[in-house]
Write a protein that holds these residues in place. Sequence first.
Motif, PDB file in Angstrom:
ATOM      1  N   UNK A  93      14.105  48.678  57.287  1.00  0.00           N
ATOM      2  CA  UNK A  93      15.609  48.582  56.703  1.00  0.00           C
ATOM      3  C   UNK A  93      16.412  48.182  57.937  1.00  0.00           C
ATOM      4  N   UNK A  94      17.247  47.191  57.528  1.00  0.00           N
ATOM      5  CA  UNK A  94      18.250  46.545  58.323  1.00  0.00           C
ATOM      6  C   UNK A  94      19.799  46.627  57.769  1.00  0.00           C
ATOM      7  N   UNK A  95      20.414  47.542  58.437  1.00  0.00           N
ATOM      8  CA  UNK A  95      22.018  47.470  57.557  1.00  0.00           C
ATOM      9  C   UNK A  95      22.819  46.685  58.529  1.00  0.00           C
ATOM     10  N   UNK A  96      23.733  45.510  58.272  1.00  0.00           N
ATOM     11  CA  UNK A  96      24.590  44.872  58.784  1.00  0.00           C
ATOM     12  C   UNK A  96      26.147  44.925  58.340  1.00  0.00           C
ATOM     13  N   UNK A  97      26.695  45.706  59.069  1.00  0.00           N
ATOM     14  CA  UNK A  97      28.155  45.727  58.835  1.00  0.00           C
ATOM     15  C   UNK A  97      28.955  44.573  59.497  1.00  0.00           C
ATOM     16  N   UNK A  98      29.884  44.253  58.298  1.00  0.00           N
ATOM     17  CA  UNK A  98      30.625  43.005  58.976  1.00  0.00           C
ATOM     18  C   UNK A  98      32.109  43.053  58.460  1.00  0.00           C
ATOM     19  N   UNK A  99      32.896  42.733  59.620  1.00  0.00           N
ATOM     20  CA  UNK A  99      34.320  42.691  59.293  1.00  0.00           C
ATOM     21  C   UNK A  99      34.619  41.538  58.305  1.00  0.00           C
ATOM     22  N   UNK A 100      35.464  41.696  57.100  1.00  0.00           N
ATOM     23  CA  UNK A 100      35.606  40.874  55.986  1.00  0.00           C
ATOM     24  C   UNK A 100      36.308  39.489  56.582  1.00  0.00           C
ATOM     25  N   UNK A 101      37.158  39.691  57.898  1.00  0.00           N
ATOM     26  CA  UNK A 101      37.813  38.424  58.189  1.00  0.00           C
ATOM     27  C   UNK A 101      36.884  37.423  58.840  1.00  0.00           C
ATOM     28  N   UNK A 195      49.770  44.512  58.300  1.00  0.00           N
ATOM     29  CA  UNK A 195      48.615  44.589  59.385  1.00  0.00           C
ATOM     30  C   UNK A 195      47.417  45.135  59.065  1.00  0.00           C
ATOM     31  N   UNK A 196      46.477  44.592  59.578  1.00  0.00           N
ATOM     32  CA  UNK A 196      45.105  44.842  59.292  1.00  0.00           C
ATOM     33  C   UNK A 196      44.834  46.490  60.022  1.00  0.00           C
ATOM     34  N   UNK A 219      41.493  45.641  54.877  1.00  0.00           N
ATOM     35  CA  UNK A 219      40.751  44.263  54.686  1.00  0.00           C
ATOM     36  C   UNK A 219      41.781  43.340  54.738  1.00  0.00           C
ATOM     37  N   UNK A 220      41.189  42.025  55.079  1.00  0.00           N
ATOM     38  CA  UNK A 220      42.231  40.968  54.953  1.00  0.00           C
ATOM     39  C   UNK A 220      42.453  40.392  53.594  1.00  0.00           C
ATOM     40  N   UNK A 234      51.984  37.838  58.162  1.00  0.00           N
ATOM     41  CA  UNK A 234      50.962  38.767  58.609  1.00  0.00           C
ATOM     42  C   UNK A 234      50.132  37.608  59.330  1.00  0.00           C
ATOM     43  N   UNK A 235      49.241  38.075  60.139  1.00  0.00           N
ATOM     44  CA  UNK A 235      48.328  37.145  60.840  1.00  0.00           C
ATOM     45  C   UNK A 235      47.077  37.138  60.034  1.00  0.00           C
ATOM     46  N   UNK A 236      46.362  36.013  59.702  1.00  0.00           N
ATOM     47  CA  UNK A 236      45.111  35.821  58.937  1.00  0.00           C
ATOM     48  C   UNK A 236      44.127  34.913  59.581  1.00  0.00           C
ATOM     49  N   UNK A 237      42.940  35.258  59.561  1.00  0.00           N
ATOM     50  CA  UNK A 237      41.933  34.144  59.661  1.00  0.00           C
ATOM     51  C   UNK A 237      42.136  32.935  58.811  1.00  0.00           C
TER      52      UNK A 237
END
Length: 292
Positions: A93-101, A195-196, A219-220, A234-237
């Motif tokens: 099992x592999x779990x990848x956590x990701x920033x939504x931005x 702000x995030x 989250x963004x 705001x600052x957004x990707x």
Amino acid sequence: MSTIEQLTAFITTVESGSFSAAARKLGKVQSAVSQHIMNMEIDTGLQLFDRSGRYPILTANGEKLLPQAKAVIAQHHRLNQQVTALGSEEVLKLTLAIDEGIPYAKLIKLLPQLEILHPELELEFLCASSQDVIQLVIDKRASSGLIFSDNVYPDSLDFETLGTVKFELLVSTLHPLAQVDSVHIDMLKLHRQLVISSQGSKVTWFNQAHSPDVWHADNYYVLLELAKSGFGWTLLPEHLAQDALKTNALCKVPVQFEQLGWQANVDVIQHSSVQINANDTLRSLLRRLLQD
């Protein structure tokens, strides 16, 4: 040649502040810790501590030796972890956590290669702010993390920079800030900032508040909708805001001073003790994530 026991006693004494505190932390008698360090001084021919005061103080030679000692101990831990991993069954099992931005849509197109190389692998994806992703990896809840770079990571984490993501200073086209050029940064402070934030509420370079009036989201996508609705700037990707910019729901804040937008580094992180072959495959694939 200094032994692992000597180096451990040396480092622990520095971190604990005294021989007795180091002994308690290591579960040894004080004389054993002192003897390890004395033997190390004999072996190296160097005085590592000034013992003239109540507490031992590193000498200049001790200061120079400390980072090298830490590097040896860290490498020793990695060796033990690798030996343990080689002697156990492969984790499936592999779990990848990701920033939504982070633009991870391309990741989905890369996954078939991971599936071919590791057909028995179970995948799990988590989404969180970068600071929360870091904690998930520290706690080993996630095998790997995809985040906006932090300046300093704990020693337990390995990281690799994959590329950059552009951020823009944005606001609704109906917002007062969109109607006139801002002459200086204080103009932004007159309006609410979106702000995030992380669940731990840690302030970092990418969630610094400039305005006294601040709303937070973890989250963004929420920030995007709040900005489109005119609740603040705001600052957004940039990639998240493309559609809103095309439909004029958002615009770049017109400013005359230095831009607040920036190129944010994207890192992949993992805990140094987590040895999963599929993790190496994933990291190899992620190196292509931000390539054109």
